[in-house]
Design a protein around this motif. Structure first.
Motif, PDB file in Angstrom:
ATOM      1  N   GLN A  48      26.983  47.790  43.432  1.00 46.66           N
ATOM      2  CA  GLN A  48      28.324  47.281  43.144  1.00 46.66           C
ATOM      3  C   GLN A  48      29.071  46.798  44.392  1.00 46.66           C
ATOM      4  OE1 GLN A  48      29.167  46.753  40.067  1.00 46.66           O
ATOM      5  NE2 GLN A  48      27.249  47.690  39.428  1.00 46.66           N
ATOM      6  N   MET A  49      28.410  46.796  45.532  1.00 43.16           N
ATOM      7  CA  MET A  49      29.092  46.357  46.755  1.00 43.16           C
ATOM      8  C   MET A  49      28.234  45.493  47.661  1.00 43.16           C
ATOM      9  SD  MET A  49      29.015  49.849  48.977  1.00 43.16           S
ATOM     10  CE  MET A  49      28.702  49.118  50.562  1.00 43.16           C
ATOM     11  N   SER A  50      27.008  45.234  47.271  1.00 45.09           N
ATOM     12  CA  SER A  50      26.102  44.520  48.171  1.00 45.09           C
ATOM     13  C   SER A  50      26.241  43.004  48.105  1.00 45.09           C
ATOM     14  CB  SER A  50      24.652  44.920  47.869  1.00 45.09           C
ATOM     15  OG  SER A  50      24.320  44.561  46.540  1.00 45.09           O
ATOM     16  N   SER A  51      27.082  42.495  47.210  1.00 41.17           N
ATOM     17  CA  SER A  51      27.356  41.058  47.156  1.00 41.17           C
ATOM     18  C   SER A  51      28.844  40.862  46.892  1.00 41.17           C
ATOM     19  CB  SER A  51      26.529  40.377  46.064  1.00 41.17           C
ATOM     20  OG  SER A  51      27.056  40.676  44.783  1.00 41.17           O
ATOM     21  N   MET A  52      29.332  39.689  47.195  1.00 40.88           N
ATOM     22  CA  MET A  52      30.755  39.409  46.983  1.00 40.88           C
ATOM     23  C   MET A  52      31.096  39.375  45.495  1.00 40.88           C
ATOM     24  SD  MET A  52      32.518  39.165  49.899  1.00 40.88           S
ATOM     25  CE  MET A  52      31.869  40.807  49.906  1.00 40.88           C
ATOM     26  N   LYS A  53      30.174  38.869  44.651  1.00 36.63           N
ATOM     27  CA  LYS A  53      30.434  38.873  43.205  1.00 36.63           C
ATOM     28  C   LYS A  53      30.515  40.299  42.678  1.00 36.63           C
ATOM     29  CE  LYS A  53      28.762  34.343  41.850  1.00 36.63           C
ATOM     30  NZ  LYS A  53      27.822  33.565  41.061  1.00 36.63           N
ATOM     31  N   ALA A  54      29.634  41.172  43.159  1.00 30.27           N
ATOM     32  CA  ALA A  54      29.684  42.579  42.736  1.00 30.27           C
ATOM     33  C   ALA A  54      30.969  43.237  43.242  1.00 30.27           C
ATOM     34  CB  ALA A  54      28.453  43.331  43.249  1.00 30.27           C
ATOM     35  N   PHE A  55      31.325  42.990  44.489  1.00 26.18           N
ATOM     36  CA  PHE A  55      32.553  43.540  45.068  1.00 26.18           C
ATOM     37  C   PHE A  55      33.774  43.133  44.242  1.00 26.18           C
ATOM     38  CE2 PHE A  55      36.189  42.655  47.925  1.00 26.18           C
ATOM     39  CZ  PHE A  55      36.476  43.944  48.342  1.00 26.18           C
ATOM     40  N   ASN A  56      33.793  41.884  43.806  1.00 23.65           N
ATOM     41  CA  ASN A  56      34.954  41.396  43.060  1.00 23.65           C
ATOM     42  C   ASN A  56      35.069  41.979  41.659  1.00 23.65           C
ATOM     43  OD1 ASN A  56      36.165  39.962  45.092  1.00 23.65           O
ATOM     44  ND2 ASN A  56      35.121  38.047  44.608  1.00 23.65           N
ATOM     45  N   GLN A  57      34.052  42.695  41.196  1.00 27.60           N
ATOM     46  CA  GLN A  57      34.155  43.382  39.910  1.00 27.60           C
ATOM     47  C   GLN A  57      35.114  44.566  39.983  1.00 27.60           C
ATOM     48  OE1 GLN A  57      32.704  42.185  37.004  1.00 27.60           O
ATOM     49  NE2 GLN A  57      32.364  40.505  38.426  1.00 27.60           N
ATOM     50  N   ASN A  59      37.326  44.853  43.007  1.00 26.10           N
ATOM     51  CA  ASN A  59      38.309  44.476  44.013  1.00 26.10           C
ATOM     52  C   ASN A  59      39.716  44.491  43.401  1.00 26.10           C
ATOM     53  OD1 ASN A  59      39.972  43.082  45.815  1.00 26.10           O
ATOM     54  ND2 ASN A  59      38.541  41.390  46.121  1.00 26.10           N
ATOM     55  N   PRO A  60      40.619  45.341  43.886  1.00 23.61           N
ATOM     56  CA  PRO A  60      41.937  45.461  43.252  1.00 23.61           C
ATOM     57  C   PRO A  60      42.801  44.208  43.370  1.00 23.61           C
ATOM     58  CG  PRO A  60      41.916  46.659  45.323  1.00 23.61           C
ATOM     59  CD  PRO A  60      40.498  46.218  45.060  1.00 23.61           C
ATOM     60  N   TRP A  61      42.541  43.373  44.362  1.00 22.76           N
ATOM     61  CA  TRP A  61      43.371  42.187  44.557  1.00 22.76           C
ATOM     62  C   TRP A  61      43.020  41.058  43.598  1.00 22.76           C
ATOM     63  CZ3 TRP A  61      41.676  44.954  48.947  1.00 22.76           C
ATOM     64  CH2 TRP A  61      42.685  45.704  49.554  1.00 22.76           C
ATOM     65  N   MET A  62      41.883  41.153  42.917  1.00 18.16           N
ATOM     66  CA  MET A  62      41.503  40.107  41.966  1.00 18.16           C
ATOM     67  C   MET A  62      42.463  40.053  40.781  1.00 18.16           C
ATOM     68  SD  MET A  62      39.051  38.587  43.426  1.00 18.16           S
ATOM     69  CE  MET A  62      38.384  37.522  42.185  1.00 18.16           C
ATOM     70  N   LYS A  63      43.113  41.165  40.468  1.00 20.94           N
ATOM     71  CA  LYS A  63      44.004  41.179  39.303  1.00 20.94           C
ATOM     72  C   LYS A  63      45.395  40.618  39.617  1.00 20.94           C
ATOM     73  CE  LYS A  63      46.302  45.531  39.663  1.00 20.94           C
ATOM     74  NZ  LYS A  63      46.833  46.638  39.005  1.00 20.94           N
ATOM     75  N   LEU A  64      45.669  40.303  40.876  1.00 14.63           N
ATOM     76  CA  LEU A  64      46.989  39.790  41.240  1.00 14.63           C
ATOM     77  C   LEU A  64      47.278  38.436  40.614  1.00 14.63           C
ATOM     78  CD1 LEU A  64      47.204  40.788  45.014  1.00 14.63           C
ATOM     79  CD2 LEU A  64      48.345  41.883  43.065  1.00 14.63           C
ATOM     80  N   ASP A  65      46.232  37.685  40.330  1.00  8.85           N
ATOM     81  CA  ASP A  65      46.399  36.374  39.701  1.00  8.85           C
ATOM     82  C   ASP A  65      45.133  36.064  38.916  1.00  8.85           C
ATOM     83  OD1 ASP A  65      46.759  33.738  38.954  1.00  8.85           O
ATOM     84  OD2 ASP A  65      47.037  32.971  40.983  1.00  8.85           O
ATOM     85  N   LYS A  66      45.225  36.186  37.610  1.00  8.31           N
ATOM     86  CA  LYS A  66      44.054  35.946  36.742  1.00  8.31           C
ATOM     87  C   LYS A  66      43.604  34.486  36.779  1.00  8.31           C
ATOM     88  CE  LYS A  66      44.052  40.136  34.959  1.00  8.31           C
ATOM     89  NZ  LYS A  66      43.185  41.118  35.476  1.00  8.31           N
ATOM     90  N   THR A  67      44.461  33.587  37.283  1.00  9.04           N
ATOM     91  CA  THR A  67      44.117  32.165  37.302  1.00  9.04           C
ATOM     92  C   THR A  67      43.724  31.664  38.698  1.00  9.04           C
ATOM     93  OG1 THR A  67      46.401  31.455  37.667  1.00  9.04           O
ATOM     94  CG2 THR A  67      45.684  31.705  35.367  1.00  9.04           C
ATOM     95  N   MET A  68      43.605  32.580  39.666  1.00  6.04           N
ATOM     96  CA  MET A  68      43.267  32.114  41.009  1.00  6.04           C
ATOM     97  C   MET A  68      41.885  31.474  41.023  1.00  6.04           C
ATOM     98  SD  MET A  68      42.414  35.232  43.637  1.00  6.04           S
ATOM     99  CE  MET A  68      43.349  36.561  42.927  1.00  6.04           C
ATOM    100  N   LYS A  69      41.755  30.467  41.866  1.00  7.99           N
ATOM    101  CA  LYS A  69      40.485  29.751  41.999  1.00  7.99           C
ATOM    102  C   LYS A  69      39.592  30.533  42.959  1.00  7.99           C
ATOM    103  CE  LYS A  69      38.524  25.367  43.397  1.00  7.99           C
ATOM    104  NZ  LYS A  69      38.727  24.182  44.216  1.00  7.99           N
ATOM    105  N   ASN A 169      38.918  53.760  42.679  1.00  8.91           N
ATOM    106  CA  ASN A 169      38.890  54.258  41.294  1.00  8.91           C
ATOM    107  C   ASN A 169      38.179  53.277  40.374  1.00  8.91           C
ATOM    108  OD1 ASN A 169      40.055  56.873  41.338  1.00  8.91           O
ATOM    109  ND2 ASN A 169      42.080  55.974  41.589  1.00  8.91           N
ATOM    110  N   ASN A 170      38.402  51.969  40.581  1.00  8.26           N
ATOM    111  CA  ASN A 170      37.679  50.947  39.804  1.00  8.26           C
ATOM    112  C   ASN A 170      36.177  51.059  40.037  1.00  8.26           C
ATOM    113  OD1 ASN A 170      40.161  49.911  38.985  1.00  8.26           O
ATOM    114  ND2 ASN A 170      40.104  48.166  40.386  1.00  8.26           N
ATOM    115  N   LEU A 171      35.782  51.215  41.310  1.00 12.92           N
ATOM    116  CA  LEU A 171      34.362  51.344  41.656  1.00 12.92           C
ATOM    117  C   LEU A 171      33.786  52.604  41.019  1.00 12.92           C
ATOM    118  CD1 LEU A 171      31.828  50.516  43.272  1.00 12.92           C
ATOM    119  CD2 LEU A 171      32.806  51.758  45.235  1.00 12.92           C
TER     120      LEU A 171
END
Length: 177
Positions: A48-57, A59-69, A169-171
């Motif tokens: 769950q941390m060895s790639s950026m896509k896994a990390f973003n599952q 990552n608490p900052w991903m929820k700050l904007d559901k529409t971010m590119k 906690n998400n992880l």
């Protein structure tokens, strides 16, 4: 009226005194870390941390904007694996995070470049250590702060604490299910 002006004057004086003390007392290097024990082996946490896509599952900052590119580049799970984000929301801002070092089942080191709302750079480590049948995850960040950012250090500690706690906690929830 004089009493109110005196109170306002004292408050302004205290703020100025705090700002001067903070700029002089806090060093330019900022370090924050938080740890959590997850009831799973290192190999499962690593997934769950060895790639950026896994990390973003988680990552608490991903929820700050559901529409971010979000754009990914590099080979997933290898040095150079990178994602960049661009949000219209200044809470999320814009920047990139790239894996700079991977030690299988032990460590991920990344470099972050922030573009907006403040320009800057930081490094982050996620270190896994075995604790019995569980894994201790230690997540840290290091950066340099200019004098004005030093004034905000207590607020930054508070915000980092909330964000790192949420992310860990998400992880934990993701790995332990």
């Amino acid at each position: 009226m004089k009493t109110i002006l005196k109170i306002i004057g004292v408050i302004i004086l205290l703020i100025v005194v705090y700002a001067v003390i903070a700029m002089l007392a806090f060093g330019k290097n900022y370090h924050y870390e938080k740890s959590m024990v997850i009831n799973a082996p290192k190999e499962k946490v690593w997934q769950q941390m060895s790639s950026m896509k896994a990390f973003n599952q988680w990552n608490p900052w991903m929820k700050l904007d559901k529409t971010m590119k979000i754009t990914y580049s590099g080979n997933p799970g290898e040095v150079g694996d990178k994602y960049c984000w661009d949000s219209k929301n200044d809470n999320a801002g814009a920047g990139c995070q790239e894996i700079k070092e991977l030690v299988l089942n032990e460590k991920q080191k990344t470099e972050m470049t922030f573009v907006r709302p403040f320009a800057g750079q930081a490094t982050s480590d996620i270190i896994l250590t075995t604790e019995g049948n569980a894994t201790k995850v230690t997540w840290s960040m290091d950066t340099e702060q200019d004098p004005m950012m030093k004034v905000m250090r207590p607020m930054m500690d508070y915000q980092m604490g909330k964000s790192y706690e949420e992310g860990l906690n998400n992880l934990k929830a993701l790995v332990e299910k």
